[in-house]
Scaffold this motif. Structure first.
Motif: not given
Length: 81
Positions: A66-70
């Motif tokens: 998963i991408g974690i953005d912030g």
């Protein structure tokens, strides 16, 4: 579908049944211990699932990427772990 209890799922990949969580939050640290197959097992709203093979033991596991953005995304991931 992901194998449960070491059973072979319909797509023909045998996977370990243990659930694991990363012990390091260092960016990209998982690549030191696992090699990732190019073929995806699945895709969802929050990421992709692929096969990861432990470099030392050879044990294969499904890995949700998963991408974690912030900070908000990080809190949601920490809550799930």
């Amino acid at each position: 579908a992901v194998a449960v209890g070491g059973k072979r799922p319909s797509f023909g990949v045998e996977l370990a049944s243990q659930v694991m969580f990363p012990v390091s939050h260092e960016r990209l640290a998982v690549f030191n211990n696992y090699a990732f197959d190019a073929e995806l097992l699945g895709r969802g709203a929050f990421g992709q699932v692929c096969v990861a093979t432990h470099r030392i033991t050879g044990q294969r596991k499904a890995c949700k990427c998963i991408g974690i953005d912030g900070a908000t995304d990080q809190r949601l991931v920490d809550k799930e772990a």
